[in-house]
Scaffold this motif. Structure first.
Motif, mmCIF file in Angstrom:
data_model
loop_
_atom_site.group_PDB
_atom_site.id
_atom_site.type_symbol
_atom_site.label_atom_id
_atom_site.label_comp_id
_atom_site.label_asym_id
_atom_site.label_seq_id
_atom_site.Cartn_x
_atom_site.Cartn_y
_atom_site.Cartn_z
ATOM 1 N N MET A 1 3.441 -20.962 3.820
ATOM 2 C CA MET A 1 2.628 -19.786 3.638
ATOM 3 C C MET A 1 1.219 -20.258 3.266
ATOM 4 S SD MET A 1 3.104 -16.454 1.122
ATOM 5 C CE MET A 1 4.578 -17.119 0.472
ATOM 6 N N ILE A 2 0.218 -19.596 3.827
ATOM 7 C CA ILE A 2 -1.167 -19.933 3.521
ATOM 8 C C ILE A 2 -1.851 -18.750 2.853
ATOM 9 C CG2 ILE A 2 -1.384 -21.550 5.445
ATOM 10 C CD1 ILE A 2 -3.016 -19.321 6.872
ATOM 11 N N ASP A 3 -2.949 -19.033 2.192
ATOM 12 C CA ASP A 3 -3.777 -17.979 1.617
ATOM 13 C C ASP A 3 -4.831 -17.638 2.660
ATOM 14 O OD1 ASP A 3 -5.681 -16.457 0.296
ATOM 15 O OD2 ASP A 3 -5.451 -17.543 -1.590
ATOM 16 N N GLU A 4 -4.593 -16.558 3.406
ATOM 17 C CA GLU A 4 -5.492 -16.229 4.520
ATOM 18 C C GLU A 4 -6.905 -15.903 4.056
ATOM 19 O OE1 GLU A 4 -3.928 -12.345 3.243
ATOM 20 O OE2 GLU A 4 -2.872 -14.159 3.815
ATOM 21 N N LYS A 5 -7.043 -15.379 2.841
ATOM 22 C CA LYS A 5 -8.378 -15.058 2.331
ATOM 23 C C LYS A 5 -9.201 -16.330 2.108
ATOM 24 C CE LYS A 5 -7.056 -10.695 0.302
ATOM 25 N NZ LYS A 5 -6.735 -9.952 -0.889
ATOM 26 N N LYS A 6 -8.555 -17.379 1.574
ATOM 27 C CA LYS A 6 -9.256 -18.651 1.383
ATOM 28 C C LYS A 6 -9.580 -19.293 2.726
ATOM 29 C CE LYS A 6 -7.793 -19.839 -3.237
ATOM 30 N NZ LYS A 6 -7.092 -20.770 -4.090
ATOM 31 N N LEU A 7 -8.670 -19.178 3.681
ATOM 32 C CA LEU A 7 -8.924 -19.738 5.010
ATOM 33 C C LEU A 7 -10.106 -19.037 5.672
ATOM 34 C CD1 LEU A 7 -8.234 -21.569 7.384
ATOM 35 C CD2 LEU A 7 -6.478 -19.918 8.058
ATOM 36 N N GLU A 50 -5.869 -9.728 11.975
ATOM 37 C CA GLU A 50 -4.929 -8.858 12.686
ATOM 38 C C GLU A 50 -3.477 -9.107 12.290
ATOM 39 O OE1 GLU A 50 -5.673 -9.555 16.826
ATOM 40 O OE2 GLU A 50 -7.663 -8.640 16.743
ATOM 41 N N GLN A 51 -3.204 -10.228 11.639
ATOM 42 C CA GLN A 51 -1.824 -10.581 11.304
ATOM 43 C C GLN A 51 -1.336 -9.784 10.098
ATOM 44 O OE1 GLN A 51 -0.049 -12.679 13.342
ATOM 45 N NE2 GLN A 51 -1.952 -12.407 14.481
ATOM 46 N N PRO A 52 -0.017 -9.490 10.048
ATOM 47 C CA PRO A 52 0.519 -8.841 8.852
ATOM 48 C C PRO A 52 0.306 -9.757 7.656
ATOM 49 C CG PRO A 52 2.219 -9.131 10.540
ATOM 50 C CD PRO A 52 0.982 -9.783 11.036
ATOM 51 N N LYS A 53 -0.020 -9.204 6.535
ATOM 52 C CA LYS A 53 -0.307 -9.982 5.339
ATOM 53 C C LYS A 53 0.957 -10.152 4.511
ATOM 54 C CE LYS A 53 -4.593 -10.053 6.503
ATOM 55 N NZ LYS A 53 -4.605 -10.259 7.917
ATOM 56 N N VAL A 54 1.279 -11.388 4.220
ATOM 57 C CA VAL A 54 2.459 -11.698 3.431
ATOM 58 C C VAL A 54 2.159 -11.422 1.970
ATOM 59 C CG1 VAL A 54 4.028 -13.546 2.729
ATOM 60 C CG2 VAL A 54 3.187 -13.445 5.081
ATOM 61 N N GLY A 55 2.981 -10.597 1.337
ATOM 62 C CA GLY A 55 2.859 -10.362 -0.091
ATOM 63 C C GLY A 55 1.801 -9.360 -0.502
ATOM 64 N N VAL A 100 10.633 9.613 -5.692
ATOM 65 C CA VAL A 100 9.474 9.085 -6.411
ATOM 66 C C VAL A 100 8.237 9.235 -5.537
ATOM 67 C CG1 VAL A 100 10.700 7.466 -7.914
ATOM 68 C CG2 VAL A 100 10.100 6.780 -5.608
ATOM 69 N N ASN A 101 7.068 9.123 -6.133
ATOM 70 C CA ASN A 101 5.802 9.257 -5.412
ATOM 71 C C ASN A 101 5.220 7.862 -5.165
ATOM 72 O OD1 ASN A 101 3.668 10.630 -4.187
ATOM 73 N ND2 ASN A 101 2.448 10.453 -6.030
ATOM 74 N N ILE A 102 5.583 7.276 -4.050
ATOM 75 C CA ILE A 102 5.135 5.923 -3.700
ATOM 76 C C ILE A 102 3.848 6.020 -2.885
ATOM 77 C CG2 ILE A 102 5.747 3.815 -2.448
ATOM 78 C CD1 ILE A 102 7.428 4.318 -4.983
ATOM 79 N N VAL A 103 2.829 5.254 -3.288
ATOM 80 C CA VAL A 103 1.549 5.269 -2.568
ATOM 81 C C VAL A 103 1.314 3.973 -1.797
ATOM 82 C CG1 VAL A 103 0.438 6.943 -4.091
ATOM 83 C CG2 VAL A 103 0.265 4.489 -4.605
ATOM 84 N N ALA A 104 2.024 2.909 -2.180
ATOM 85 C CA ALA A 104 1.914 1.627 -1.486
ATOM 86 C C ALA A 104 3.236 0.889 -1.646
ATOM 87 C CB ALA A 104 0.768 0.805 -2.051
ATOM 88 N N TRP A 105 3.526 0.005 -0.708
ATOM 89 C CA TRP A 105 4.802 -0.705 -0.718
ATOM 90 C C TRP A 105 4.607 -2.105 -0.154
ATOM 91 C CZ3 TRP A 105 7.061 -2.382 3.882
ATOM 92 C CH2 TRP A 105 6.453 -1.912 5.049
ATOM 93 N N LYS A 106 5.602 -2.958 -0.385
ATOM 94 C CA LYS A 106 5.618 -4.264 0.256
ATOM 95 C C LYS A 106 7.057 -4.729 0.382
ATOM 96 C CE LYS A 106 4.182 -6.891 -3.845
ATOM 97 N NZ LYS A 106 3.231 -7.921 -4.253
ATOM 98 N N PRO A 107 7.336 -5.478 1.439
ATOM 99 C CA PRO A 107 8.703 -5.966 1.643
ATOM 100 C C PRO A 107 9.115 -6.924 0.532
ATOM 101 C CG PRO A 107 7.329 -6.350 3.597
ATOM 102 C CD PRO A 107 6.430 -5.887 2.506
ATOM 103 N N LEU A 108 10.402 -7.020 0.335
ATOM 104 C CA LEU A 108 10.923 -7.995 -0.616
ATOM 105 C C LEU A 108 10.737 -9.393 -0.038
ATOM 106 C CD1 LEU A 108 14.283 -6.275 -1.647
ATOM 107 C CD2 LEU A 108 12.095 -6.236 -2.843
#
Length: 117
Positions: A1-7, A50-55, A100-108
């Motif tokens: 896994m890379i840190d796309e923001k740093k790249l 354009e890539q999905p962001k991990v985490g 529940v009132n979810i406004v944002a989510w992320k995969p496990l």
């Protein structure tokens, strides 16, 4: 896994360096000139974006997970906390079937597999 923001930051720094320096040998690097190098780096940045962001959190108004009983992390604005939740039948539900009132989510994250011998 890379840190796309740093790249992306590193690629943007390289573009600025090309702009501000006379980049020795730049014209001979793989037969390309500075403008082609800058265009190539900008193209790479676009591909990364354009890539999905991990985490990263995914706003619900941007995209919803597939409907299933698979759990995801969700941010519940009623409780102002992260909860383990399912998106099923167009509702966000907790394990006790409370909505529940979810406004944002992320995969496990992927499960830990341990080291193989």
């Amino acid at each position: 896994m890379i840190d796309e923001k740093k790249l992306i930051e590193k690629l943007e720094d390289e573009i600025l360096r090309i702009d501000t320096e006379s980049t020795p040998g730049c014209g001979n690097l793989y037969g390309r000139d500075a403008s082609v190098m800058k265009n190539t780096l900008n193209f790479a940045i676009d591909l990364i974006n354009e890539q999905p962001k991990v985490g990263e959190w995914i706003p619900c108004n941007e995209r919803l997970p597939e409907q299933s009983l698979n759990s995801v992390f969700g941010y519940d604005t009623f409780r102002e906390r992260c909860v383990l939740v399912q998106y099923y039948m167009n509702n966000w539900i907790l394990g006790n079937h409370e909505t529940v009132n979810i406004v944002a989510w992320k995969p496990l994250p992927e499960p830990y597999k341990g080291e193989t011998e």
